[in-house]
Design an enzyme around this catalytic site. Structure first.
Site, PDB file in Angstrom:
ATOM      1  N   HIS A  72       0.839  -1.203   0.000  1.00 42.25           N
ATOM      2  CA  HIS A  72       0.000   0.000   0.000  1.00 42.25           C
ATOM      3  C   HIS A  72       0.874   1.252   0.000  1.00 42.25           C
ATOM      4  O   HIS A  72       1.825   1.338   0.776  1.00 42.25           O
ATOM      5  CB  HIS A  72      -0.901   0.030   1.242  1.00 42.25           C
ATOM      6  CG  HIS A  72      -2.011  -0.964   1.188  1.00 42.25           C
ATOM      7  ND1 HIS A  72      -3.156  -0.844   1.942  1.00 42.25           N
ATOM      8  CD2 HIS A  72      -2.166  -2.085   0.447  1.00 42.25           C
ATOM      9  CE1 HIS A  72      -3.965  -1.867   1.678  1.00 42.25           C
ATOM     10  NE2 HIS A  72      -3.384  -2.630   0.777  1.00 42.25           N
ATOM     11  N   TYR A 201      -8.945   5.020   8.506  1.00 44.23           N
ATOM     12  CA  TYR A 201      -9.064   5.282   9.948  1.00 44.23           C
ATOM     13  C   TYR A 201     -10.075   6.421  10.096  1.00 44.23           C
ATOM     14  O   TYR A 201      -9.809   7.535   9.627  1.00 44.23           O
ATOM     15  CB  TYR A 201      -7.730   5.759  10.529  1.00 44.23           C
ATOM     16  CG  TYR A 201      -6.666   4.696  10.658  1.00 44.23           C
ATOM     17  CD1 TYR A 201      -5.893   4.309   9.576  1.00 44.23           C
ATOM     18  CD2 TYR A 201      -6.405   4.110  11.893  1.00 44.23           C
ATOM     19  CE1 TYR A 201      -4.895   3.345   9.707  1.00 44.23           C
ATOM     20  CE2 TYR A 201      -5.406   3.154  12.037  1.00 44.23           C
ATOM     21  CZ  TYR A 201      -4.662   2.770  10.929  1.00 44.23           C
ATOM     22  OH  TYR A 201      -3.671   1.828  11.066  1.00 44.23           O
ATOM     23  N   PRO A 292      -3.145  -0.385  19.231  1.00 44.75           N
ATOM     24  CA  PRO A 292      -2.946  -0.811  17.837  1.00 44.75           C
ATOM     25  C   PRO A 292      -3.195   0.269  16.791  1.00 44.75           C
ATOM     26  O   PRO A 292      -2.997   0.010  15.603  1.00 44.75           O
ATOM     27  CB  PRO A 292      -3.964  -1.957  17.687  1.00 44.75           C
ATOM     28  CG  PRO A 292      -4.992  -1.702  18.731  1.00 44.75           C
ATOM     29  CD  PRO A 292      -4.309  -1.012  19.858  1.00 44.75           C
ATOM     30  N   LYS A 296       1.702  -0.899  15.068  1.00 43.92           N
ATOM     31  CA  LYS A 296       3.135  -1.021  15.361  1.00 43.92           C
ATOM     32  C   LYS A 296       3.558  -2.261  16.147  1.00 43.92           C
ATOM     33  O   LYS A 296       4.756  -2.578  16.211  1.00 43.92           O
ATOM     34  CB  LYS A 296       3.592   0.210  16.167  1.00 43.92           C
ATOM     35  CG  LYS A 296       3.598   1.477  15.388  1.00 43.92           C
ATOM     36  CD  LYS A 296       4.706   1.462  14.338  1.00 43.92           C
ATOM     37  CE  LYS A 296       4.586   2.613  13.378  1.00 43.92           C
ATOM     38  NZ  LYS A 296       4.805   2.244  12.006  1.00 43.92           N
ATOM     39  N   TYR A 384       4.341   6.031  10.124  1.00 49.20           N
ATOM     40  CA  TYR A 384       3.483   4.892   9.775  1.00 49.20           C
ATOM     41  C   TYR A 384       4.253   3.843   8.961  1.00 49.20           C
ATOM     42  O   TYR A 384       4.139   2.639   9.224  1.00 49.20           O
ATOM     43  CB  TYR A 384       2.245   5.376   8.992  1.00 49.20           C
ATOM     44  CG  TYR A 384       1.129   4.371   9.000  1.00 49.20           C
ATOM     45  CD1 TYR A 384       0.186   4.354  10.021  1.00 49.20           C
ATOM     46  CD2 TYR A 384       1.029   3.409   8.000  1.00 49.20           C
ATOM     47  CE1 TYR A 384      -0.824   3.398  10.047  1.00 49.20           C
ATOM     48  CE2 TYR A 384       0.024   2.454   8.013  1.00 49.20           C
ATOM     49  CZ  TYR A 384      -0.898   2.458   9.035  1.00 49.20           C
ATOM     50  OH  TYR A 384      -1.885   1.508   9.065  1.00 49.20           O
TER      51      TYR A 384
HETATM   52  C1  FAD Z   1      -5.771  -9.900  20.776  1.00 43.01           C
HETATM   53  C2  FAD Z   1      -4.709  -9.056  20.119  1.00 43.01           C
HETATM   54  C3  FAD Z   1      -5.014  -8.356  18.959  1.00 43.01           C
HETATM   55  C4  FAD Z   1      -4.050  -7.544  18.360  1.00 43.01           C
HETATM   56  N1  FAD Z   1      -4.375  -6.855  17.256  1.00 43.01           N
HETATM   57  C5  FAD Z   1      -3.458  -6.054  16.677  1.00 43.01           C
HETATM   58  C6  FAD Z   1      -3.778  -5.305  15.541  1.00 43.01           C
HETATM   59  O1  FAD Z   1      -4.888  -5.371  15.037  1.00 43.01           O
HETATM   60  N2  FAD Z   1      -2.826  -4.500  15.017  1.00 43.01           N
HETATM   61  C7  FAD Z   1      -1.559  -4.407  15.570  1.00 43.01           C
HETATM   62  O2  FAD Z   1      -0.709  -3.665  15.066  1.00 43.01           O
HETATM   63  N3  FAD Z   1      -1.227  -5.133  16.634  1.00 43.01           N
HETATM   64  C8  FAD Z   1      -2.136  -5.942  17.192  1.00 43.01           C
HETATM   65  N4  FAD Z   1      -1.806  -6.652  18.282  1.00 43.01           N
HETATM   66  C9  FAD Z   1      -0.432  -6.571  18.748  1.00 43.01           C
HETATM   67  C10 FAD Z   1       0.502  -7.530  18.013  1.00 43.01           C
HETATM   68  O3  FAD Z   1      -0.206  -8.650  17.572  1.00 43.01           O
HETATM   69  C11 FAD Z   1       1.625  -7.887  18.971  1.00 43.01           C
HETATM   70  O4  FAD Z   1       2.363  -6.704  19.211  1.00 43.01           O
HETATM   71  C12 FAD Z   1       2.546  -8.993  18.462  1.00 43.01           C
HETATM   72  O5  FAD Z   1       1.869 -10.224  18.502  1.00 43.01           O
HETATM   73  C13 FAD Z   1       3.816  -9.059  19.313  1.00 43.01           C
HETATM   74  O6  FAD Z   1       4.531 -10.230  19.034  1.00 43.01           O
HETATM   75  P1  FAD Z   1       5.287 -11.009  20.173  1.00 43.01           P
HETATM   76  O7  FAD Z   1       5.943 -12.141  19.506  1.00 43.01           O
HETATM   77  O8  FAD Z   1       6.089 -10.069  20.973  1.00 43.01           O
HETATM   78  O9  FAD Z   1       4.165 -11.516  21.179  1.00 43.01           O
HETATM   79  P2  FAD Z   1       2.993 -12.592  20.952  1.00 43.01           P
HETATM   80  O10 FAD Z   1       2.511 -12.539  19.552  1.00 43.01           O
HETATM   81  O11 FAD Z   1       2.020 -12.357  22.049  1.00 43.01           O
HETATM   82  O12 FAD Z   1       3.703 -13.992  21.149  1.00 43.01           O
HETATM   83  C14 FAD Z   1       4.091 -14.463  22.415  1.00 43.01           C
HETATM   84  C15 FAD Z   1       4.101 -15.974  22.370  1.00 43.01           C
HETATM   85  O13 FAD Z   1       4.556 -16.460  23.619  1.00 43.01           O
HETATM   86  C16 FAD Z   1       3.741 -17.522  24.036  1.00 43.01           C
HETATM   87  N5  FAD Z   1       3.807 -17.604  25.490  1.00 43.01           N
HETATM   88  C17 FAD Z   1       3.260 -16.781  26.415  1.00 43.01           C
HETATM   89  N6  FAD Z   1       3.557 -17.177  27.653  1.00 43.01           N
HETATM   90  C18 FAD Z   1       4.315 -18.279  27.525  1.00 43.01           C
HETATM   91  C19 FAD Z   1       4.922 -19.146  28.464  1.00 43.01           C
HETATM   92  N7  FAD Z   1       4.787 -18.952  29.780  1.00 43.01           N
HETATM   93  N8  FAD Z   1       5.618 -20.194  27.996  1.00 43.01           N
HETATM   94  C20 FAD Z   1       5.767 -20.408  26.655  1.00 43.01           C
HETATM   95  N9  FAD Z   1       5.217 -19.621  25.736  1.00 43.01           N
HETATM   96  C21 FAD Z   1       4.495 -18.559  26.156  1.00 43.01           C
HETATM   97  C22 FAD Z   1       2.367 -17.155  23.514  1.00 43.01           C
HETATM   98  O14 FAD Z   1       1.519 -18.283  23.403  1.00 43.01           O
HETATM   99  C23 FAD Z   1       2.720 -16.554  22.168  1.00 43.01           C
HETATM  100  O15 FAD Z   1       2.765 -17.526  21.154  1.00 43.01           O
HETATM  101  C24 FAD Z   1      -2.751  -7.454  18.906  1.00 43.01           C
HETATM  102  C25 FAD Z   1      -2.447  -8.170  20.059  1.00 43.01           C
HETATM  103  C26 FAD Z   1      -3.409  -8.962  20.671  1.00 43.01           C
HETATM  104  C27 FAD Z   1      -3.060  -9.704  21.940  1.00 43.01           C
END
Ligand code: FAD
Length: 390
Positions: A72, A201, A292, A296, A384
């Protein structure tokens, strides 16, 4: 079991880190508490900054994203029915974003790691970090009914906001900053072709709405709601009615279709400082959360682990620990910049609950400034699409 880097969590942060380390010849094991199916089907973010998309392509895991994702060159901000395009080509030196679901990124990374012989242990229960301050940390966990221990030199806490690694930093050694927003997002995935080529948005008196996209057949849409609200109060018809009202713009029609999934998520900002303690390094949502509105979360997680992977490569391959010592400081500069942008977008676009006429007038003034000022639109555009990593 023994490895160089024990990674907790198979979200974007843990998987990208595992992939980058493997490319540098650094042995690592990922422990994930959920099933592979669950991890691959969690619908979350969907916007990749230019730098995130480039990283996936440059490291050989961007093939499907290039084929199926959509690049985009702009995004729309709408205030009371009037749409204003933020043109990335003109305002952000031609940098773009790629719309590609987070769960697809996760699927691609898991497939790549397993094909390369990497180890991801799904359904690892009761994962607990030990002795992270010293030179010989370990992770204990239960897997397939057996108690296991993973000895490692470094623990990467990529286990999201509710994970266990952040708590391995003693309270006295960390400081937390946070803010809860008095609204949440009701997000839906709908089996209907998007009604727009670029994200919209929209601010309206009824509240915020966002029209995002996932594929030519699937749309992703959001509504500002009370965070305590429940999806049972939102039958599909009510969701579409509200989306139609909030996204309304002259000459534009919203296409409706079957709702495949709906969920309400609260919104918060959070930062843990520092992001490291001894040989424990936090990355992604384990260390910080952004609302969100700036798209980011996933990008910040990818930026963290890019910095961490480089520092770990210097440490393991060249015996140089300087990058690891500076990891937190390097990441936090970007984290706070992104906190500011995400907060600015959130306050610009949501109806702020409570009767505070002063804040409303200030918000309207900011919206009019977006309409009138190229400088303001450039600021939005460059944040962005994502600021460069270095
Ligand atoms: C419900 C939801 C909706 C979202 N929607 C958006 C959106 O629309 N737009 C946007 O920009 N961002 C969104 N976000 C934010 C974005 O998805 C996150 O910033 C991103 O997933 C971060 O990645 P991460 O790997 O740090 O964490 P996560 O994706 O949360 O991954 C962490 C992993 O660790 C695992 N884990 C947790 N605890 C343990 C443990 N004790 N032992 C072993 N494994 C464990 C979890 O199962 C998971 O697989 C959303 C977040 C959530 C929760």
């Amino acid at each position: 079991m023994e490895t160089q880097v024990g990674i907790v969590g198979a979200g974007p942060a843990g998987l990208v880190l595992s992939h980058l380390l493997a490319l540098q010849g650094i042995d690592n094991v990922v422990l994930e508490q959920k099933t592979r199916d669950r991890v691959e089907s969690r619908v979350r973010a969907g916007v990749l900054e230019q730098g995130s998309a480039d990283l996936l392509i440059d490291t050989g895991v961007g093939g499907r994203m290039v084929a199926e994702g959509a690049v985009h060159e702009g995004v729309n901000l709408q205030f009371d029915g009037e749409r204003h395009r933020i043109d990335f080509t003109a305002l952000a030196d031609g940098r773009t974003i790629t719309v590609y679901g987070q769960q697809e990124v996760v699927k691609d990374l898991i497939a790549a790691r397993l094909a390369a012989g990497g180890t991801i242990l799904f359904e690892a229960e009761d994962v607990a970090p030990h002795d992270v301050i010293g030179p010989a940390p370990s992770l204990t966990f239960r897997h397939c009914g057996s108690e296991r221990e993973l000895a490692c030199s470094v623990v990467a806490g990529c286990d999201g906001f509710h994970g266990v690694c952040r708590d391995a930093i003693p309270r006295r050694a960390r400081r937390e900053f946070g803010r809860e927003y008095p609204f949440g997002w009701l997000g839906i995935l709908a089996a209907v072709a998007p009604s727009t080529d670029e994200l919209i948005y929209a601010f309206s008196e009824r509240g915020f709405a966002l029209h995002s996209l996932r594929s030519p057949e699937i749309s992703r849409l959001y509504l500002q709601v009370d965070p305590a609200d429940h999806v049972s109060n939102w039958p599909d018809e009510r969701i579409w009615d509200e989306l139609r009202l909030r996204l309304a713009s002259p000459g534009w029609t919203l296409h409706e279709g079957p709702v495949l999934e709906k969920a309400i998520t609260g919104m918060r900002s959070f930062v843990c400082e520092p992001m490291q303690y001894g040989n424990l390094f936090l990355a992604g949502d384990a260390a910080h959360i952004v609302p969100p509105t700036g798209a980011k979360g996933m990008n910040l997680a990818i930026a963290d682990v890019t910095v961490l992977a480089r520092a770990l490569a210097a440490h393991f391959n060249d015996g140089d620990r300087a990058g690891l010592e500076r990891y937190s400081e390097r990441c936090l500069g970007r984290v706070w910049r992104v906190q500011d942008f995400s907060n600015t977008m959130t306050e610009l676009l949501h109806v702020l609950p409570g009767d505070d006429p002063f804040s409303s007038r200030v918000q309207r003034a900011k919206q009019r400034y977006v309409e009138s000022s190229v400088a303001m639109r450039r600021t939005i555009a460059e944040n962005y699409v994502g600021l460069p990593l270095d």
